[in-house]
Scaffold this active site. Sequence first.
Site, PDB file in Angstrom:
ATOM      1  N   GLU A 135       0.851  -1.189   0.000  1.00 28.12           N
ATOM      2  CA  GLU A 135       0.000   0.000   0.000  1.00 28.12           C
ATOM      3  C   GLU A 135       0.886   1.237   0.000  1.00 28.12           C
ATOM      4  O   GLU A 135       2.095   1.132   0.229  1.00 28.12           O
ATOM      5  CB  GLU A 135      -0.904  -0.010   1.235  1.00 28.12           C
ATOM      6  CG  GLU A 135      -1.850  -1.190   1.294  1.00 28.12           C
ATOM      7  CD  GLU A 135      -2.745  -1.198   2.521  1.00 28.12           C
ATOM      8  OE1 GLU A 135      -3.559  -2.120   2.645  1.00 28.12           O
ATOM      9  OE2 GLU A 135      -2.635  -0.262   3.358  1.00 28.12           O
ATOM     10  N   ALA A 138       2.551   1.100   3.307  1.00 25.86           N
ATOM     11  CA  ALA A 138       2.886  -0.222   3.847  1.00 25.86           C
ATOM     12  C   ALA A 138       3.500  -1.060   2.735  1.00 25.86           C
ATOM     13  O   ALA A 138       2.782  -1.634   1.933  1.00 25.86           O
ATOM     14  CB  ALA A 138       1.648  -0.905   4.418  1.00 25.86           C
ATOM     15  N   PHE A 164       1.878  -0.628  -6.658  1.00 25.50           N
ATOM     16  CA  PHE A 164       3.004  -1.400  -7.201  1.00 25.50           C
ATOM     17  C   PHE A 164       2.626  -2.868  -7.404  1.00 25.50           C
ATOM     18  O   PHE A 164       3.417  -3.774  -7.121  1.00 25.50           O
ATOM     19  CB  PHE A 164       4.241  -1.291  -6.298  1.00 25.50           C
ATOM     20  CG  PHE A 164       4.626   0.110  -5.943  1.00 25.50           C
ATOM     21  CD1 PHE A 164       4.576   1.119  -6.885  1.00 25.50           C
ATOM     22  CD2 PHE A 164       5.034   0.434  -4.652  1.00 25.50           C
ATOM     23  CE1 PHE A 164       4.931   2.430  -6.567  1.00 25.50           C
ATOM     24  CE2 PHE A 164       5.389   1.735  -4.316  1.00 25.50           C
ATOM     25  CZ  PHE A 164       5.335   2.727  -5.275  1.00 25.50           C
ATOM     26  N   GLU A 251       9.152 -15.976  -2.403  1.00 29.77           N
ATOM     27  CA  GLU A 251       9.390 -14.831  -3.284  1.00 29.77           C
ATOM     28  C   GLU A 251      10.856 -14.428  -3.255  1.00 29.77           C
ATOM     29  O   GLU A 251      11.455 -14.134  -4.295  1.00 29.77           O
ATOM     30  CB  GLU A 251       8.507 -13.652  -2.849  1.00 29.77           C
ATOM     31  CG  GLU A 251       8.713 -12.410  -3.685  1.00 29.77           C
ATOM     32  CD  GLU A 251       7.750 -11.280  -3.335  1.00 29.77           C
ATOM     33  OE1 GLU A 251       7.986 -10.140  -3.778  1.00 29.77           O
ATOM     34  OE2 GLU A 251       6.765 -11.546  -2.606  1.00 29.77           O
ATOM     35  N   GLN A 345      29.673  -0.808 -17.649  1.00 24.16           N
ATOM     36  CA  GLN A 345      30.913  -0.033 -17.744  1.00 24.16           C
ATOM     37  C   GLN A 345      31.845  -0.631 -18.790  1.00 24.16           C
ATOM     38  O   GLN A 345      32.453   0.082 -19.595  1.00 24.16           O
ATOM     39  CB  GLN A 345      31.607   0.007 -16.381  1.00 24.16           C
ATOM     40  CG  GLN A 345      32.932   0.729 -16.366  1.00 24.16           C
ATOM     41  CD  GLN A 345      32.784   2.242 -16.427  1.00 24.16           C
ATOM     42  OE1 GLN A 345      31.688   2.768 -16.243  1.00 24.16           O
ATOM     43  NE2 GLN A 345      33.867   2.937 -16.697  1.00 24.16           N
ATOM     44  N   HIS A 347      31.078  -2.320 -21.344  1.00 30.58           N
ATOM     45  CA  HIS A 347      30.540  -2.142 -22.695  1.00 30.58           C
ATOM     46  C   HIS A 347      30.796  -0.725 -23.223  1.00 30.58           C
ATOM     47  O   HIS A 347      30.513  -0.453 -24.405  1.00 30.58           O
ATOM     48  CB  HIS A 347      29.031  -2.409 -22.719  1.00 30.58           C
ATOM     49  CG  HIS A 347      28.670  -3.854 -22.935  1.00 30.58           C
ATOM     50  ND1 HIS A 347      28.786  -4.807 -21.951  1.00 30.58           N
ATOM     51  CD2 HIS A 347      28.192  -4.495 -24.030  1.00 30.58           C
ATOM     52  CE1 HIS A 347      28.381  -5.970 -22.434  1.00 30.58           C
ATOM     53  NE2 HIS A 347      28.030  -5.809 -23.693  1.00 30.58           N
TER      54      HIS A 347
END
Length: 386
Positions: A135, A138, A164, A251, A345, A347
Amino acid sequence: MTEFEFQEPDFLGEDLRMVRAQVRRFVEERIVPHGEAWEASGEIPREIFRDLGAMGFLGMRHPVEYGGGGMGAMASVVLGEELSRSTFGGVASALTVHSDMSVGHIAHRGTHEQKLKYLPAACAGEKVGAVCVTEPNAGSDVAGLKTRAVRTKEGWVLNGSKTFITNGVFGDIYIVAARTDPEAKGSRGISLFIVEKGNPGLKIARKFDKHGWRSSDTAELFLDDLFVPHDALLGEEGKGFYYIMSTFQNERLVVGALASGTSSKAIELTVDYLRQRQAFGKPLWEQPVVRNKVAWIAAKAAAVRALTYQCAQMIDEGKDTVREVSMLKAFGAETLQEVVHTCLQLHGGTGFIIGTPVERMARDSRILTIGGGATEVMLEEVAKRM
């Protein structure tokens, strides 16, 4: 296999080796050629979910009797690693949120009727899952959530907001956390509910335009007098916080797998680039200072992978993994930042151009130190257990 791809662990069985090979082929044939278009549109075609589900890879951890594969945590690791090797973090996040972070709540604590109603379609990729915990005030502090659920004679009425939320726009099955006991403090009095797409009380406030993970849809949701029947309650009333914390361990394991797969691919691409890029009369790979940088991040990436597999083994053995998984989430996500930015970096200017894989991986990887529990929160979980 390129020289910088990590070797397959000996303890992986033939079934998981086949999963890896098939998912890798799917990634190369179905995701990589179209990923740029999905980045631009901000969404993944539904047939990707359906096709991957038809192959049996979206329900590997779910019970066989409801359409799943009945496999263990190691299957989630293999899936996460291979999806992240696509270099499109948004695709990997949308698919793993569905397979490992949302409808898994139903698989673990749903009634027979709930499992029968939702899991076969979820495993087949016909219905997409989302988990609605975060939230505006939260996030990592789950105990601070404000969304309310009030019991009525006919069911429950939910009011609040979620933000999100991955698969928030195009999801079909929403696992929503709400406070059912207004008198309870902190982690007590939180429950989980199953909310279906099309519920008139579920309103999409906005679809976010994100720094990374651009091919996954991420939304802010409003719950406006959202009604669900009594049988939408998932598990026991008031046990939602503990359910969420339990699922967080998985997760965070998946985050470790995403970090491992992304690191491996970033290093692989960088070594190939350095062997081709000429500077000062010879390939950059022949510069010791360059090779040493790559060797250093390769060693750290190998450590992340080893910890990821150790955590998966511990979970499959039924051990308490809060400390180790918290270590993995913090160390894996932070190490990934070092890996992808070192690769960018090396690259040079090419690494700064939008559309190159290393630039995209650098953007996509940033969220992993935040989502699923910020690094600072993870380190505190470790410290409390020392």
